[in-house]
Design an enzyme around this catalytic site. Structure first.
Site, PDB file in Angstrom:
ATOM      1  CG  ASP A 120      -1.918   1.300   1.106  1.00  0.00           C
ATOM      2  OD1 ASP A 120      -2.948   1.097   0.508  1.00  0.00           O
ATOM      3  OD2 ASP A 120      -1.621   2.292   1.727  1.00  0.00           O
ATOM      4  CD  GLU A 122      -1.584   6.235   2.508  1.00  0.00           C
ATOM      5  OE1 GLU A 122      -2.244   7.196   1.978  1.00  0.00           O
ATOM      6  OE2 GLU A 122      -2.163   5.140   2.895  1.00  0.00           O
ATOM      7  CG  HIS A 129      -6.761   6.899   4.566  1.00  0.00           C
ATOM      8  ND1 HIS A 129      -7.029   6.693   3.037  1.00  0.00           N
ATOM      9  CD2 HIS A 129      -8.008   7.199   4.919  1.00  0.00           C
ATOM     10  CE1 HIS A 129      -8.110   6.463   2.953  1.00  0.00           C
ATOM     11  NE2 HIS A 129      -8.835   6.794   3.997  1.00  0.00           N
ATOM     12  CG  ASP A 167      -4.715   1.629   4.682  1.00  0.00           C
ATOM     13  OD1 ASP A 167      -4.984   1.725   5.717  1.00  0.00           O
ATOM     14  OD2 ASP A 167      -5.013   2.765   4.029  1.00  0.00           O
TER      15      ASP A 167
END
Length: 591
Positions: free
Chosen positions: A27, A29, A168, A173
């Site tokens: 994952d 960001e 998030h 995540d």
């Protein structure tokens, strides 16, 4: 034809069990939604195999740009947090090493993978070409609206009882996505999906009943050949061919097979008969012969080769063009076969457009006692029926059509070209297009007949080409029919194998009619193999020639134009495709 035995399948050919697959759930960001204008701020990943966590990877990333305020509110990542973090040029190599050899998993994988690929391109690292699983894609097929209101990670995490709540942040995540992945894998496992290959092609379009039939592929050889799906009574349902029978058959039970009629066929199938072949050419030819013999209802092509129409220039004082089903050894000139009766009719109409052959079907007397027809009054026929045209004068007209069939297409094609130009100048574009389409049917069939005729007349052609693992593929063709094929082992002298092939190949009698001793489709497949790069002629009993001004040149020019539906004004003259006798090459050596 020589038949070889299949080899024992390997674990790779059986598929990789999901329990043995290493997944890296990742994952990211980022500072925005597109890799073209945003950068990575955090990477989190979890490596799992067989339900066990093998390792984790987490780091903040300095994006070298300010983090938008709304992103900081959403993720909690601020500029101060990433100020001392490594740049992506340092993070990416570490992540690629962590994920090496694995299958990447992400929720909405297109987003995460696009950023990783952009980072690889930016830093000059080649992208390894990871296989990817998208949990959003799987969830859309496996989770109903009654179970979850949407396919967001937070909704799926609640549904599957994830131990980590997504917030998030990349690692959190990724951990939640691991639990979602395991929940989805449990569901597909209940539907019979047990290998990664089946998971990669999974689709809800494939019914459980269709998936349960995959056992029919068990024990099939991973070798080139033909496979026959049969019903409970042993009747062939479908015949196919592949370079790897087992691998191809397995696709009928996955989403990679999207033909609706195949799902119906698989539902009826009770067993599959494999026929291992020495070469891919033998497999293609066997497929054609089996389809023609059994006429399986789920095969759409090649089922009735005997029904293909031909066009015949009759043998009589006043010859005419006739569409026939059977080619006879009657001295007439034939060309074809055509794909349909309509295509044959178009070809005949193309000739009639520019050659004033009679179109009546009665056998005319040389005395000419029949009243003139409308075509004669329009000047499109010399009216031999009335005696206005002698046998000798009409023979000159018929000779133009005969030359088109036998190998000189220039006069007929040139006249039709001029006809199209006239219609185009008159802005009658639909009429010009109709003439073009009729001409295309004509030159396709004439070129087809001119290509296969020399091979059909050759008593024997022996050819060879290098086999993929070494050695030689050897082919024996008699009167256009594949009579035998074999493969010589790597490093072995191929000459004894060539001699043995000649002695054991099928005995083929010379056909009485001017057609091959096989179907035209089989002879064309053999021709394509003989004309392929790397093929060496060993011996030819006969002459292999093609007409210098044959229909092939016109066909090659027309087909691209017809495909593009262009106006044919200014269409070039057909090129000369001179092909003289192809002399036999020296016998290939063992090296």
């Amino acid at each position: 034809m020589q038949v070889t035995h299949g080899v024992q399948t390997t674990l790779d050919e059986l598929g990789t069990p999901l329990a043995d697959v290493t997944f890296v759930v990742v994952d990211l960001e980022t500072t925005g939604g597109s890799p073209s204008g945003a950068h990575i701020t955090e990477v989190g990943a979890v490596k799992v195999r067989g339900g066990e966590v093998l390792g984790e990877f987490q780091t903040l990333v300095n994006p070298a740009e300010p983090i938008p305020a709304f992103i900081s509110v959403l993720t909690g990542i601020t500029g101060a947090m990433v100020a001392d973090a490594p740049r992506v040029a340092t993070v990416l190599p570490a992540f690629l090493e962590f994920a090496a050899g694995s299958v990447l998993v992400a929720h909405n994988a297109g987003f995460d993978i696009s950023f990783l690929k952009a980072a690889a391109a930016q830093t000059g690292h080649p992208w390894p070409g990871f296989r990817v699983v998208d949990t959003v894609h799987l969830a859309r097929q496996l989770v109903t609206r009654d179970e979850a209101p949407n396919r967001k990670l937070s909704s799926l995490a609640r549904l599957f009882g994830a131990a980590t709540t997504p917030d998030h942040r990349a690692l959190h995540d990724a951990r939640a996505t691991v639990d979602v992945l395991h929940g989805l894998l449990a569901r597909v496992g209940n539907l019979g999906v047990t290998t990664f290959e089946e998971l990669a092609s999974y689709s809800s379009r494939v019914s459980p009943a269709q998936r349960r039939k995959r056992f029919l592929a068990d024990g099939l050889p991973s070798a080139p050949g033909v496979y026959i799906f049969k019903d409970a009574d042993g009747r062939p349902l479908y015949v196919g061919t592949s370079k790897d029978i087992r691998r191809r058959v397995r696709t009928y039970f996955t989403a990679s097979e999207q033909r609706s009629r195949m799902a119906e066929m698989v539902a009826l199938a009770q067993n599959i008969t494999p026929i291992v072949c020495a070469t891919a050419l033998e497999a293609e030819v066997r497929e054609l012969r089996l389809i023609a013999e059994h006429q399986p209802r789920y095969n759409r092509r090649s089922r009735y080769p005997e029904r293909a129409p031909w066009v015949k220039l009759t043998v009589e004082p006043f010859p005419r063009l006739s569409i026939v089903r059977q080619v006879k050894d009657d001295g007439a000139r034939y060309f074809g076969p055509f794909s349909s009766w309509a295509a044959a009719r178009d070809a005949v109409d193309a000739v009639h457009e520019v050659v004033p052959l009679r179109q009546c079907t009665t056998r005319l007397s040389t005395r000419g006692v029949t009243p003139a027809c409308a075509l004669a009054e329009m000047g499109r026929c010399g009216a031999p029926c009335t005696g206005a045209q002698s046998v000798q004068d009409y023979a000159l007209v018929a000779q133009t059509a005969a030359e088109m069939i036998s190998g000189d297409a220039r006069e007929v094609v040139g006249a039709l070209r001029e006809r199209m130009s006239v219609l185009s100048r008159q802005e009658r574009y639909e009429d010009a297009g109709a003439v073009r389409d009729r001409l295309l049917h004509l030159v396709r069939a004439a070129a087809r007949a001119q290509r296969i005729a020399p091979l059909a007349r050759s008593a024997e052609v022996v050819a060879a080409r290098r086999a993929a693992p070494g050695g030689w593929e050897l082919v024996c063709v008699r009167y256009g029919r594949l009579a035998g094929t074999t493969v010589s082992p790597p490093g072995a002298d191929p000459r004894p194998f060539i001699e043995a092939l000649g002695r054991t190949a099928e005995v083929v009698a010379a056909p009485a009619a001017p057609v091959p001793a096989a179907t035209a489709e089989e002879t064309e497949k053999v021709l394509r193999w003989l004309e392929a790069p790397g093929v060496r002629m060993v011996s030819i009993q006969g002459e292999w020639t093609c007409p210098v001004h044959g229909a092939g040149g016109a066909r090659d020019r027309l087909e691209p134009l017809a495909a593009a539906r262009r106006d044919l004004v200014g269409f070039d003259e057909p090129s000369s495709i001179g092909l003289t006798h192809r002399p036999p090459a020296a016998v290939p050596s063992a090296g």
